[in-house]
Design an enzyme around this catalytic site. Sequence first.
Site, PDB file in Angstrom:
ATOM      1  N   SER A 174     -48.631 -76.061 -17.905  1.00  0.00           N
ATOM      2  CA  SER A 174     -48.222 -76.629 -19.185  1.00  0.00           C
ATOM      3  C   SER A 174     -48.150 -78.156 -19.091  1.00  0.00           C
ATOM      4  O   SER A 174     -49.167 -78.805 -18.843  1.00  0.00           O
ATOM      5  CB  SER A 174     -46.899 -76.002 -19.634  1.00  0.00           C
ATOM      6  OG  SER A 174     -46.625 -76.279 -20.985  1.00  0.00           O
TER       7      SER A 174
ATOM      8  N   ASP B 144     -50.617 -66.676 -25.491  1.00  0.00           N
ATOM      9  CA  ASP B 144     -49.696 -67.800 -25.332  1.00  0.00           C
ATOM     10  C   ASP B 144     -49.221 -68.283 -26.705  1.00  0.00           C
ATOM     11  O   ASP B 144     -50.034 -68.618 -27.574  1.00  0.00           O
ATOM     12  CB  ASP B 144     -50.418 -68.930 -24.591  1.00  0.00           C
ATOM     13  CG  ASP B 144     -49.497 -70.027 -24.112  1.00  0.00           C
ATOM     14  OD1 ASP B 144     -48.613 -70.442 -24.877  1.00  0.00           O
ATOM     15  OD2 ASP B 144     -49.677 -70.480 -22.966  1.00  0.00           O
TER      16      ASP B 144
ATOM     17  N   HIS C 289     -47.138 -67.556 -21.972  1.00  0.00           N
ATOM     18  CA  HIS C 289     -46.906 -68.861 -21.339  1.00  0.00           C
ATOM     19  C   HIS C 289     -45.969 -68.782 -20.135  1.00  0.00           C
ATOM     20  O   HIS C 289     -45.627 -69.799 -19.550  1.00  0.00           O
ATOM     21  CB  HIS C 289     -46.308 -69.808 -22.387  1.00  0.00           C
ATOM     22  CG  HIS C 289     -46.458 -71.275 -22.074  1.00  0.00           C
ATOM     23  ND1 HIS C 289     -47.666 -71.927 -22.106  1.00  0.00           N
ATOM     24  CD2 HIS C 289     -45.541 -72.221 -21.730  1.00  0.00           C
ATOM     25  CE1 HIS C 289     -47.497 -73.207 -21.807  1.00  0.00           C
ATOM     26  NE2 HIS C 289     -46.215 -73.410 -21.571  1.00  0.00           N
TER      27      HIS C 289
END
Length: 276
Positions: free
Chosen positions: A145, A221, A254
């Site tokens: 991320s 995600d 995620h």
Amino acid sequence: MERIEHRACFGGWQDVYRHRSAVLGCDMSFAIYLPPQAQDGPVPVLYWLSGLTCTEQNFITKAGAQRYAAEHCIAIVCPDTSPRGDGVADADGYDLGQGAGFYVNATQAPWAAHYRMFDYVADELPALVEAHFPVTTARAISGHSMGGHGALVVALSKPGRYRSVSAFSPIVAPASVPWGEKAFSAYLGDDRAAWKQYDACALIGTAAEKLPVLVDQGEADEFLDAQLQPWRLKDAADAAGYPVYLRMQPGHDHSYYFIASFIGEHIAHHATALKA
């Protein structure tokens, strides 16, 4: 430098150290996994950069990476995601301030006094690790991320420094998505031209070397369309003839369940480059 954790793990040691950072002007913690082979001589290093809200703890406790690092004879170093402490600027919310350093060198007050995570990750921390631990100068870098953004930007900005790079769910175009726009406005000011030095999609077209890049992105995600947009990186890489291998993974979100599912393949990707 003080060791504050020391745990046996897959024949090696998972440690955490605290040290005073001259670059950041505060005390910092970082984790290092030394595989069993490090007892016999120096080993190469994979640097892992974590995402928003994380510390050095998230990856070492959730990813299950130590098993693969031991198999492939690789050390793993995990820094914190920002400067910390009572005298360090902070903000309300999870996406700015402590826990959200974005791996940039801030130029704006009050952030510029401490928020120089790019220099910390690229220069100060590797110098410290290589001076005090049984590691070589063969380096790879990865992250998740915000940390995937950091890994890509550091690798693209430092030719000759790393053998390979990978990322999970990276923020590939921070200058064009809400997370990045908020952070860059605060840390770097309103001049969007200055943001491009920390935007992987902008950097990849002029990169001085072509490292092997592996990107995994979960199709489920929750941040895919608004914040991550990995297709932008693939389009920029294709236009530049840069070898980016983007894998869209059905069903994955995620979380660290996603990272744990594929971290073994990422470490194998880096092992091939580090041993070349």
